[in-house]
Each structure stands twice: as C-alpha cells, then as structure tokens.
Design a protein around this motif. Structure first.
Motif, PDB file in Angstrom:
ATOM      1  N   ARG A 468      96.330  81.927-100.581  1.00  0.00           N
ATOM      2  CA  ARG A 468      95.148  81.280-101.148  1.00  0.00           C
ATOM      3  C   ARG A 468      93.865  81.934-100.636  1.00  0.00           C
ATOM      4  O   ARG A 468      92.906  82.124-101.395  1.00  0.00           O
ATOM      5  CB  ARG A 468      95.161  79.787-100.811  1.00  0.00           C
ATOM      6  N   ASN A 471      93.470  85.125-102.494  1.00  0.00           N
ATOM      7  CA  ASN A 471      92.983  84.872-103.855  1.00  0.00           C
ATOM      8  C   ASN A 471      91.494  84.555-103.858  1.00  0.00           C
ATOM      9  O   ASN A 471      90.746  85.030-104.727  1.00  0.00           O
ATOM     10  CB  ASN A 471      93.767  83.724-104.489  1.00  0.00           C
ATOM     11  N   ARG A 472      91.073  83.737-102.870  1.00  0.00           N
ATOM     12  CA  ARG A 472      89.642  83.438-102.787  1.00  0.00           C
ATOM     13  C   ARG A 472      88.838  84.700-102.495  1.00  0.00           C
ATOM     14  O   ARG A 472      87.755  84.902-103.052  1.00  0.00           O
ATOM     15  CB  ARG A 472      89.393  82.379-101.711  1.00  0.00           C
ATOM     16  N   LEU A 474      89.701  87.717-103.361  1.00  0.00           N
ATOM     17  CA  LEU A 474      89.682  88.522-104.589  1.00  0.00           C
ATOM     18  C   LEU A 474      88.648  87.994-105.577  1.00  0.00           C
ATOM     19  O   LEU A 474      87.918  88.771-106.210  1.00  0.00           O
ATOM     20  CB  LEU A 474      91.074  88.520-105.230  1.00  0.00           C
TER      21      LEU A 474
END
Length: 662
Positions: A468, A471-472, A474
């Motif tokens: 997570r 992803n944040r 990215l």
C-alpha cells in the motif's frame, strides 16, 4: 563436674566443631571465591576466639576473649559485605578496625576500673573496658543486621530476596548465640555455642550453594503442617475428654463400652472429612490455591487458537499467567534469526511498562544455546549467580536486568527458539515454585503453532502495508510527474514568449536599419539609437538564456556556489534596484521589515541576488497596479539545537500561487 570445669571444656569442644567445618570448607568448592576466603578467615577467627576463652585465665591481657570476639564480628561484617555485594566495602573494614583499636586503647588505659553504679547493685563487676567492648559489639552487630535487612527489603526479585532473607536469618541465629554466651549459665552457654555454630553452618551452605531453598515457602509449609495436625487432633482430644467424663458418671461397664464404641465410630467416621476440610482451608489461606493443569491448558489452547495478532497474543499470554501466578508484568520476546546468523530479540509488551529496546545476540550466544538445549524456564537469579552462566555477555545481562523479569520461558519450534515468555515477579514477592514454572513451560509449548500463525499473519500484514505504501508512492510520483510535465510545458511556453520578445526587437530594428540604409536616410544619431535598442534586446536575450542554463544546472546539481560573508540588506537592495522603475510606473508599494536587524550569513552573493531578483520580479509581474509587495525578515530559534534560522517572507497582493505547486 562443677561449673568452672564445664565452662573450660565447652570452648575446646566448640573449637573441634569449628575445625571440622574449616576442613570441610577447604575441601568444598564455592562459586563465590571472595566470600569463601573471608569465611575461612571467620572460621580461623572463631577457632582463635574459642582458644582465647580457654586460655583466658592464664593470659595477663585484660578482656582478651572480648577483643577476639570483636575481631570475629569485623570479619563477619566483611564476609557479609562481600557475599551481598555491597558497595564501598572498605568502609566496613575501616569501621571494624577503628572500633577494635579504640577498645584496645581504652582497655590499656582503664583495664581494672570498675563501674561504681553497677557495683552497688550486687551484680557481677564490670569494668569500663568490658562495657565499651559490649557496646561496640552490639553497635557493629546491630548495624550489620539493619543493613542486611534493608538490603532485603529493597530487593524486588523474589529469589534474590530469598538469598538475602536466608543470610539475615543466619546472622540473627549467629548473634543470638553470641548474646547467650555473655551469660555465665552453663546451659545457656551450651545453647549459645550451638546457635552460633548453626549460624556459621547455614552461612557456609549459602556460600557453597548458589541456589538456596525457598525460606518463606518452607516456613509456610511447616506452619501449615503443624496447624493441620494440631487442629486435626482436636476431635480425638475432645472424644477422649468426653469419654473420661462419662466413664466417671456411669457405673455399669456395659453401657460404658457401648458408649465408647459409639464415640470411636463417630470420630473415625468424621475424622477424614474434617481433616480434608482443614487442609483445604489451611492451604487456601496460607499456601495459596492450586490450579487444575489440564483445565488451564485446555482453556489456554482454545483462547490462543483464535488469535492471529502478535500484540494480542502477547496480551493473552501474559494476562493468563497474571491470573494464575499473580504477576503484573510480562512480555513476549520474539526471536528472529538474521542472515549473518545472529539473533534479534524484539520485546512485545503484554503487561506493565516494558522497554522496547531491541538487542542482537551472536550466533553462538550461551543464553540462546542454554534455552534451546534445556527447554526449561531460566530464572534471573540463575543468570546472576549460577556459575555455569558466568560467561554471559555483560551486554546481555544488562539488557535482561533492565526488563526486571523473574523468569524467561522458551518457546521452541524444532531445534530453533522462536520466542521467550518473560514474566515479572509475583505481587506477593514469593518465588515461583517448580510446579508453577512447569505449568508456564507447558503453556509455552502450547503456544508454538499459535505464535507461528500470528507471525505469518503479521508478516503478511506488513507486506500488504508495504505494498500500500508503494502504491501511494507511485500515485504521488505520478502526480509529481504530471505536475512536472505541466511545469515543463508552461516553462517552454513562457520561455518561448520571453525569447520571442527580444528576438522580435532585434529582427525589427535590423529590418529598419536595412531599409533606412538602402534609402541612405540614416544619420549617425539614428544609427546609435537603433544599435542601442538592439544591444538592450541582446542583453535581455542573454539574461534569459543564462537563467535557462542555471535552471538546467539546478536540475542536475551542477551549479557551483561560492560562499562568503553576506549581508541580506545589501542583497535585497541590489535585488530591488532593477525593478524600481517598473514599480514606480505601476504605483506598486514595496515595504521592507526587519532587514537591517539581520546578522551576516555565509552565502553565494551573486546567486542570492539572482534568486531574490527573480522572486521580486515575479511579484511585480503578477501584482496589479497600485498593489503592495511586503518583505518580512526575522530570526527564528531552533527547537532542537542552540541555533538560529533566518526567515524571509515575500508577500504580494497578486493572484498568488496555485496550492498544488506549493
């Protein structure tokens, strides 16, 4: 045999026992070498004291046995200080030596001077030398007992406190024996010699053995045994007394026999339930309640099987042990084997204030190897006093001692240790019993699978959280790239516009110059004016290209800076100077606050002027006519170190900056 003969034989018999104890002490091996050496000196001093009593009538020196007894007390004080590991032990040596020397001097000065107040009371005559010797003995003995008892009360670990309690009791027995020796009654002298010898034997046991039996639990069990048997005997005594009373009242032998048979039957019938009830009550209030091991294990296994979080598992384990063992402190210590072979121990608090400090142990750590091999609880007392663990690293001992735990219970999966259950002392300060430690090990063995599942679940959660976070990152990176693309496009647009303006001027003036030249209409003044316009346009063009090159150097960290002592008021004045004419034409008000009060700083003067010029120029460009531009400067103290920072704030009444670019 008269009293003087008995008094003369007793010291020789006692000396024989002391000699036997001395031989045993020389043969036996002790883990506490320093205390053993002082104890041997104490035994030699005891032999000397017994011989001084025996030869006292033939020695001219006054009160020789008392002086040797004081020397014994001084040696015992040093033995206690070494055994209990007191700080500043030299003070006790100085105190004992000073006391003995003072008594000897007083004896030499007032050896045979009697105390008149005592002589008038028809009591045995006492000289001033004897009185000072007795008072000195009482003073040193009292200080030793008080200091030992205070050390016992200040100790939080039960097994450590048990060691101190045992030694304090031995001192009490020893000193009571010496007090009885001061009385000139043969029976009391014999009892005093026995008590003194028993005290020395108990001290030798403490020095020879690192593990001492649980004094408080043994005392409670002995008291419970006496109480149970005393109360259980009451029905028999009552039945016997009742039978005697009735037999005195009745005359016929047949009714008496029948009555006695009835009483005996009732006593036998009710005795066992009565004794069982007495045992339950006694053990409940004196020894404590016992637990049903199978029921505890069953409930514990059901509870931990539903737990998939390491922190919750730690709370559950320590909570269960707290209810069973009455402790208010504990933690689950996770072991992780690193790539280099070392072990990392991470404490997970379960109850109480627990340090979260992580320690790394070497691959061949004796602490880890012992727990893995024995698979039995290890006590903090063993770590501190067991000679087998004397090679523990000081760092490991200090880390374990900081957690203030009483026992460490290993959780092993196969041949590897995966965790420890660390439990603190009991609230009652009673040491853990073997049955309690055995139960904790059984519960630890039941925890293996639950702990593996919890750690896997925790690792999975950490991996998900890491994904997570990635992803944040990215998403944030994509947003930054989009912003950079827009900024790049805006920069290209603005740069193209800014470059087109001077190029248009150059192109226009060169076209005018060419047209007028063909018509032969150029004068020298016109040529000078056109060339001036072209020069200004080229200077502006050069400035724009230089700024673009500087921006490209910032992007690749290639700009060279030269730091010199710089005054910010000078920098700001030079930055504002090229823009004064534009601000006058547009009626823009510029306000400077706090500039003169700023100290010198180390900075690149040229680049700082360039940066401030760009910032102020941007403010002038986007501030409407008759607007305001304010520059505030101040010193700001640091919250961490004793440093100060400069804060310069540029404010204008323009449209501002888009928040997504700030």
């Amino acid at each position: 045999m008269n009293v003087p003969d008995i008094n003369s034989i007793i010291p020789l018999i006692a000396a024989g026992f002391y000699a036997l104890l001395l031989i045993v002490a020389l043969v036996r091996h002790s883990h506490h070498a320093k205390a053993m050496r002082w104890f041997l000196v104490l035994l030699v001093a005891s032999l000397a004291w017994e011989f001084s009593i025996f030869f006292a009538p033939h020695v001219l020196y006054p009160n020789l046995p008392l002086k040797v007894l004081l020397a014994n007390t001084a040696v015992l004080t040093m033995t206690t200080a070494v055994y209990l590991d007191w700080q500043l032990r030299q003070r006790w040596v100085i105190l004992g030596a000073a006391a003995i020397l003072s008594v000897i001097i007083i004896d030499l000065l007032a050896a045979n001077i009697l105390i008149p107040e005592i002589a008038t009371l028809n009591l045995p005559s006492i000289t001033y030398g004897n009185l000072i010797s007795y008072l000195t003995w009482f003073g040193i003995s009292g200080l030793l007992l008080i200091r030992s008892w205070r050390t016992y009360q200040q100790t939080h670990f039960p097994w450590h406190a048990n060691r101190l309690l045992y030694w304090s009791i031995s001192l009490c027995v020893f000193f009571i024996g010496e007090i009885l020796l001061f009385i000139t009654i043969p029976a009391l002298i014999i009892v005093g010699q026995i008590l003194r010898y028993v005290g020395l034997v108990s001290m030798s046991y403490a020095i020879f053995s690192f593990r001492i039996f649980d004094v408080r639990t043994r005392s409670r069990r002995a008291f419970a045994f006496l109480l149970i048997n005393t109360i259980s005997a009451l029905p028999f005594v009552g039945a016997l007394l009742l039978s005697l009373r009735i037999s005195e009242a009745l005359t016929s032998p047949i009714p008496i026999s029948i009555f006695l048979a009835i009483i005996a039957t009732l006593v036998i019938f009710f005795y066992q339930p009565f004794r069982t009830a007495v045992e339950k009550l006694t053990y409940h209030y004196i020894i404590g309640e016992s637990f049903n091991t199978s029921q505890v294990v069953r409930n514990y296994s059901q509870a931990i099987s539903r737990t998939l979080d390491v922190q919750q598992l730690s709370l559950l384990i320590i909570g269960t042990l707290s209810e069973l063992l009455e402790t208010n402190r504990g933690a689950l210590m996770l072991f992780t084997k690193l790539e280099d072979g070392r072990y990392e121990i991470n404490p997970i608090p379960g109850m109480g204030k627990i340090s979260r400090t992580i320690i790394k142990l070497p691959e061949k750590s004796l602490f880890v190897e012992t727990l893995t091999a024995q698979r039995q609880p290890m006590l903090q007392y063993d770590i501190d006093y067991n000679p087998e663990f004397s090679s523990f690293r000081d760092e490991t001992k200090q880390w374990l001692r900081e957690h203030a735990m009483e026992a460490f219970v290993p959780i092993c999966a196969g041949d590897e240790i995966t965790a420890l259950i660390a439990i603190g002392p009991k609230n009652s300060s009673v040491p853990y019993q073997p049955s309690e430690l055995e139960l904790t090990q059984i519960l630890a063995d039941q925890t293996v699978v639950a702990l593996q599942n919890a750690r896997l679940f925790s690792e999975l959660g950490d991996q998900n959280e890491h994904i997570r976070d990635l992803n944040r990152d990215l998403v944030d990176q994509n947003e930054r790239l989009e912003i950079m693309d827009r900024v790049k496009s805006d920069f290209i647009t603005i740069a193209s516009h800014e470059l087109r303006t001077p190029l248009t001027q150059v192109k226009g003036y060169t076209d005018i110059l060419a047209a007028m030249n063909e018509e032969n209409a150029l004068t020298r003044e016109q040529t000078r004016e056109i060339v001036g316009h072209v020069n200004r346009a080229t200077v502006q063009l050069e400035s724009l290209i230089t700024a673009m090159l500087d921006a490209s150097q910032l992007d690749v960290d290639g700009m060279q800076l030269t730091f010199v002592k710089t005054r910010l008021d000078t920098v700001l004045k030079l930055s504002v100077e090229p823009l004064i004419q534009a601000m006058r034409e547009r009626r823009i008000t510029l306000t400077l606050n706090g500039i003169e009060d700023l100290p010198q700083i180390l900075a690149d003067f040229k680049r700082l002027v360039q940066s401030f010029t760009n910032i102020i120029g941007n403010a002038v460009k986007y501030t409407p006519d008759h607007g305001d531009i304010t520059i505030n400067a101040q010193l700001i103290p640091s919250q961490i170190e004793e440093e100060e920072f400069l804060e310069i704030v540029f404010m204008d009444s323009g449209i501002g900056i888009d928040p997504k670019f700030t």
